[in-house]
Design a protein around this motif. Structure first.
Motif, short mmCIF file in Angstrom:
data_model
loop_
_atom_site.label_atom_id
_atom_site.label_comp_id
_atom_site.label_asym_id
_atom_site.label_seq_id
_atom_site.Cartn_x
_atom_site.Cartn_y
_atom_site.Cartn_z
N LEU A 9 0.82 -1.22 0.00
CA LEU A 9 0.00 0.00 0.00
C LEU A 9 0.86 1.27 0.00
N GLY A 10 2.17 1.11 0.12
CA GLY A 10 3.07 2.24 0.32
C GLY A 10 3.03 3.34 -0.72
N ASN A 11 2.87 3.02 -1.98
CA ASN A 11 2.91 4.04 -3.03
C ASN A 11 1.53 4.48 -3.49
N LEU A 12 0.51 4.07 -2.78
CA LEU A 12 -0.85 4.45 -3.16
C LEU A 12 -1.28 5.68 -2.37
N ALA A 13 -2.19 6.44 -2.91
CA ALA A 13 -2.67 7.65 -2.24
C ALA A 13 -4.19 7.66 -2.24
N PRO A 14 -4.81 6.89 -1.33
CA PRO A 14 -6.27 6.90 -1.28
C PRO A 14 -6.78 8.27 -0.86
N CYS A 15 -7.94 8.64 -1.41
CA CYS A 15 -8.50 9.96 -1.14
C CYS A 15 -9.31 10.01 0.16
N SER A 16 -9.72 8.84 0.65
CA SER A 16 -10.53 8.82 1.86
C SER A 16 -10.27 7.53 2.64
N ILE A 17 -10.78 7.49 3.84
CA ILE A 17 -10.66 6.29 4.67
C ILE A 17 -11.38 5.12 4.00
N ASP A 18 -12.50 5.40 3.36
CA ASP A 18 -13.24 4.34 2.67
C ASP A 18 -12.43 3.76 1.52
N ASP A 19 -11.73 4.62 0.79
CA ASP A 19 -10.85 4.14 -0.29
C ASP A 19 -9.72 3.28 0.27
N LEU A 20 -9.15 3.71 1.38
CA LEU A 20 -8.09 2.93 2.02
C LEU A 20 -8.62 1.57 2.47
#
Length: 52
Positions: A9-20
């Motif tokens: 998950l290190g290089n990902l940038a989710p926009c919200s907690i739900d996305d994460l």
């Protein structure tokens, strides 16, 4: 297992907690279908030395 998950998950940038949460669920589901990977995690703990 958690270190492996965090690294994926290190290089990902989710926009919200739900996305994460969705990303985490997806990555855990992928791991579920990789018994070799899971066996490796268990073997590294050295808690189980012989199969039942």
């Amino acid at each position: 297992m958690w270190a492996h998950l965090k690294k994926s998950l290190g290089n990902l940038a989710p926009c919200s907690i739900d996305d994460l949460a969705d990303l985490v669920r997806t990555r855990l589901k992928r791991m579920q279908y990789r018994p070799d990977l899971l066996d490796g995690f268990i073997a590294e703990t050295k808690l189980i030395t012989k199969p039942p």
